[in-house]
Design a protein around this motif. Structure first.
Motif, PDB file in Angstrom:
ATOM      1  N   GLY A  48      45.774  37.641  52.265  1.00  0.00           N
ATOM      2  CA  GLY A  48      45.729  36.496  51.374  1.00  0.00           C
ATOM      3  C   GLY A  48      46.815  36.536  50.332  1.00  0.00           C
ATOM      4  N   THR A  49      46.660  35.739  49.292  1.00  0.00           N
ATOM      5  CA  THR A  49      47.659  35.665  48.227  1.00  0.00           C
ATOM      6  C   THR A  49      46.994  35.538  46.862  1.00  0.00           C
ATOM      7  OG1 THR A  49      47.838  33.254  48.432  1.00  0.00           O
ATOM      8  CG2 THR A  49      49.423  34.583  49.681  1.00  0.00           C
ATOM      9  N   VAL A  50      47.729  35.971  45.844  1.00  0.00           N
ATOM     10  CA  VAL A  50      47.344  35.751  44.451  1.00  0.00           C
ATOM     11  C   VAL A  50      48.548  35.116  43.754  1.00  0.00           C
ATOM     12  CG1 VAL A  50      46.679  36.798  42.257  1.00  0.00           C
ATOM     13  CG2 VAL A  50      45.777  37.732  44.403  1.00  0.00           C
ATOM     14  N   THR A  51      48.306  34.031  43.040  1.00  0.00           N
ATOM     15  CA  THR A  51      49.367  33.363  42.281  1.00  0.00           C
ATOM     16  C   THR A  51      49.099  33.528  40.791  1.00  0.00           C
ATOM     17  OG1 THR A  51      49.659  31.717  44.035  1.00  0.00           O
ATOM     18  CG2 THR A  51      50.565  31.189  41.877  1.00  0.00           C
ATOM     19  N   ILE A  52      50.145  33.902  40.077  1.00  0.00           N
ATOM     20  CA  ILE A  52      50.049  34.138  38.632  1.00  0.00           C
ATOM     21  C   ILE A  52      50.960  33.139  37.915  1.00  0.00           C
ATOM     22  CG2 ILE A  52      50.336  35.841  36.795  1.00  0.00           C
ATOM     23  CD1 ILE A  52      50.534  37.922  39.228  1.00  0.00           C
ATOM     24  N   SER A  53      50.442  32.448  36.914  1.00  0.00           N
ATOM     25  CA  SER A  53      51.229  31.504  36.128  1.00  0.00           C
ATOM     26  C   SER A  53      50.965  31.749  34.649  1.00  0.00           C
ATOM     27  CB  SER A  53      50.854  30.064  36.490  1.00  0.00           C
ATOM     28  OG  SER A  53      51.546  29.136  35.663  1.00  0.00           O
ATOM     29  N   HIS A  54      52.032  31.972  33.898  1.00  0.00           N
ATOM     30  CA  HIS A  54      51.886  32.281  32.468  1.00  0.00           C
ATOM     31  C   HIS A  54      52.872  31.429  31.664  1.00  0.00           C
ATOM     32  CE1 HIS A  54      51.764  35.570  29.083  1.00  0.00           C
ATOM     33  NE2 HIS A  54      51.630  34.329  28.612  1.00  0.00           N
ATOM     34  N   TRP A  55      52.306  30.441  30.946  1.00  0.00           N
ATOM     35  CA  TRP A  55      53.118  29.638  30.033  1.00  0.00           C
ATOM     36  C   TRP A  55      53.028  30.255  28.645  1.00  0.00           C
ATOM     37  CZ3 TRP A  55      51.557  26.815  25.631  1.00  0.00           C
ATOM     38  CH2 TRP A  55      52.589  26.067  25.030  1.00  0.00           C
ATOM     39  N   SER A  56      54.197  30.584  28.077  1.00  0.00           N
ATOM     40  CA  SER A  56      54.263  31.203  26.764  1.00  0.00           C
ATOM     41  C   SER A  56      54.465  30.142  25.695  1.00  0.00           C
ATOM     42  CB  SER A  56      55.416  32.213  26.715  1.00  0.00           C
ATOM     43  OG  SER A  56      55.676  32.631  25.392  1.00  0.00           O
ATOM     44  N   ALA A  57      53.544  30.074  24.735  1.00  0.00           N
ATOM     45  CA  ALA A  57      53.677  29.119  23.638  1.00  0.00           C
ATOM     46  C   ALA A  57      54.890  29.456  22.773  1.00  0.00           C
ATOM     47  CB  ALA A  57      52.402  29.132  22.793  1.00  0.00           C
ATOM     48  N   LYS A  58      55.176  30.730  22.610  1.00  0.00           N
ATOM     49  CA  LYS A  58      56.294  31.162  21.782  1.00  0.00           C
ATOM     50  C   LYS A  58      57.624  30.729  22.369  1.00  0.00           C
ATOM     51  CE  LYS A  58      58.515  35.357  20.028  1.00  0.00           C
ATOM     52  NZ  LYS A  58      58.450  36.852  19.992  1.00  0.00           N
ATOM     53  N   ASP A  59      57.777  30.884  23.698  1.00  0.00           N
ATOM     54  CA  ASP A  59      59.053  30.579  24.346  1.00  0.00           C
ATOM     55  C   ASP A  59      59.066  29.224  25.033  1.00  0.00           C
ATOM     56  OD1 ASP A  59      59.953  33.164  23.641  1.00  0.00           O
ATOM     57  OD2 ASP A  59      58.992  34.005  25.428  1.00  0.00           O
ATOM     58  N   VAL A  68      43.379  32.825  43.436  1.00  0.00           N
ATOM     59  CA  VAL A  68      43.124  33.916  44.381  1.00  0.00           C
ATOM     60  C   VAL A  68      42.615  33.349  45.705  1.00  0.00           C
ATOM     61  CG1 VAL A  68      41.844  36.048  44.816  1.00  0.00           C
ATOM     62  CG2 VAL A  68      42.533  35.469  42.474  1.00  0.00           C
ATOM     63  N   ASP A  69      43.235  33.780  46.781  1.00  0.00           N
ATOM     64  CA  ASP A  69      42.804  33.434  48.131  1.00  0.00           C
ATOM     65  C   ASP A  69      42.825  34.735  48.932  1.00  0.00           C
ATOM     66  OD1 ASP A  69      42.244  32.347  50.585  1.00  0.00           O
ATOM     67  OD2 ASP A  69      44.220  31.420  50.868  1.00  0.00           O
ATOM     68  N   ALA A  70      41.733  35.465  48.910  1.00  0.00           N
ATOM     69  CA  ALA A  70      41.674  36.807  49.508  1.00  0.00           C
ATOM     70  C   ALA A  70      40.492  36.916  50.455  1.00  0.00           C
ATOM     71  CB  ALA A  70      41.565  37.871  48.421  1.00  0.00           C
ATOM     72  N   THR A  71      40.739  37.468  51.639  1.00  0.00           N
ATOM     73  CA  THR A  71      39.699  37.653  52.640  1.00  0.00           C
ATOM     74  C   THR A  71      39.781  39.051  53.223  1.00  0.00           C
ATOM     75  OG1 THR A  71      39.811  35.304  53.232  1.00  0.00           O
ATOM     76  CG2 THR A  71      38.692  36.767  54.781  1.00  0.00           C
ATOM     77  N   SER A  72      38.635  39.688  53.366  1.00  0.00           N
ATOM     78  CA  SER A  72      38.580  41.034  53.930  1.00  0.00           C
ATOM     79  C   SER A  72      39.083  41.039  55.374  1.00  0.00           C
ATOM     80  CB  SER A  72      37.140  41.541  53.875  1.00  0.00           C
ATOM     81  OG  SER A  72      37.027  42.799  54.515  1.00  0.00           O
ATOM     82  N   ALA A  73      39.864  42.073  55.715  1.00  0.00           N
ATOM     83  CA  ALA A  73      40.349  42.275  57.086  1.00  0.00           C
ATOM     84  C   ALA A  73      40.316  43.776  57.358  1.00  0.00           C
ATOM     85  CB  ALA A  73      41.757  41.723  57.246  1.00  0.00           C
ATOM     86  N   PRO A  74      39.122  44.363  57.510  1.00  0.00           N
ATOM     87  CA  PRO A  74      38.969  45.821  57.607  1.00  0.00           C
ATOM     88  C   PRO A  74      39.814  46.445  58.714  1.00  0.00           C
ATOM     89  CG  PRO A  74      36.836  44.736  57.427  1.00  0.00           C
ATOM     90  CD  PRO A  74      37.839  43.664  57.655  1.00  0.00           C
ATOM     91  N   TYR A  75      40.395  47.570  58.398  1.00  0.00           N
ATOM     92  CA  TYR A  75      41.155  48.379  59.353  1.00  0.00           C
ATOM     93  C   TYR A  75      42.272  47.575  60.021  1.00  0.00           C
ATOM     94  CZ  TYR A  75      37.035  51.288  58.665  1.00  0.00           C
ATOM     95  OH  TYR A  75      36.029  52.020  58.097  1.00  0.00           O
ATOM     96  N   SER A  76      42.978  46.808  59.228  1.00  0.00           N
ATOM     97  CA  SER A  76      44.069  45.984  59.766  1.00  0.00           C
ATOM     98  C   SER A  76      45.442  46.430  59.284  1.00  0.00           C
ATOM     99  CB  SER A  76      43.853  44.518  59.381  1.00  0.00           C
ATOM    100  OG  SER A  76      43.874  44.351  57.971  1.00  0.00           O
TER     101      SER A  76
END
Length: 219
Positions: free
Chosen positions: A95-106, A68-76
């Protein structure tokens, strides 16, 4: 404008007005004066930074990580054509959020990157929402454009926790009462239910600005 109804605008306006009224009642000074003092104390904007692997009990062998890389920017983030929201909201963020999910099953890793649109903090906790813009697999193509909710608890000592909206049954019902995936609104996320087992997050708290900066008021 799609997604913005009269009821939505009314609720947004009511929330802002209620915040200003509460400031007046609790401080005994006009809301504008209270805001000035608050802004003076909160030099740094609210933010959430960091990354970590969580333990998700429903798939205990999987490797699930969030950055997570998030910063407040009120009224933007103004809503064109909606006078009550012409300056945006006090919870606007970037900002940005990165999601990574490694599945043990697959034995497969699925990744998504989302653009932050909202952030609100409360001491050591925060909620963030972000809209998915990039994915690494065709199976995730239908998630592009969806808003996802995230929550963070900064444990300040290796006890961080993290939550994500699709991990706890974010359901709604259709007109027939059948369960359907729930829509995530700005800054909506569950409690941070999952422990962070590797890495961590830092929450910087700042009070919400009760009115837009002067530069934004002339929009």
């Amino acid at each position: 404008m799609r997604g913005i109804t009269t009821a939505t605008v009314r609720k947004a306006v009511t929330a802002v007005v209620a915040t200003a009224a509460l400031a007046t009642l609790t401080t005994g000074v006009p809301a504008s004066a209270a805001t000035t003092k608050s802004d003076a104390r909160s030099v740094e904007p609210a933010s959430v930074h960091g990354g970590g692997r969580i333990f998700y009990g429903f798939v205990p062998d999987d490797d699930i990580r969030f950055t997570v890389d998030a910063t407040s920017a009120p009224y933007s983030r103004p809503y064109p054509g909606v006078p009550a929201l012409k300056n945006g909201l006090p919870t606007d963020a970037k900002g940005t959020v990165t999601i990574s999910h490694w599945s043990a099953k697959d034995n497969k890793t699925m990744k998504s990157v989302a653009t932050v649109d909202c952030l609100v903090t409360g001491d050591r906790t925060a909620t963030v929402t972000a809209t998915i813009t990039t994915v690494n697999d065709p199976e995730l193509a239908d998630t592009i454009g969806e808003r996802r909710g995230f929550s963070v608890y900064d444990g300040k000592g290796g006890r961080d926790r993290f939550g994500f909206s699709w991990g706890v049954g974010n359901l709604d019902t259709d007109e027939k009462g059948n369960p359907v995936p729930g829509r995530v609104g700005t800054c909506m996320a569950p409690a941070p239910f999952a422990p962070v087992v590797k890495g961590g997050f830092t929450v910087r708290h700042a009070e919400l600005a009760t009115e837009p900066p002067k530069a934004a008021r002339g929009r």
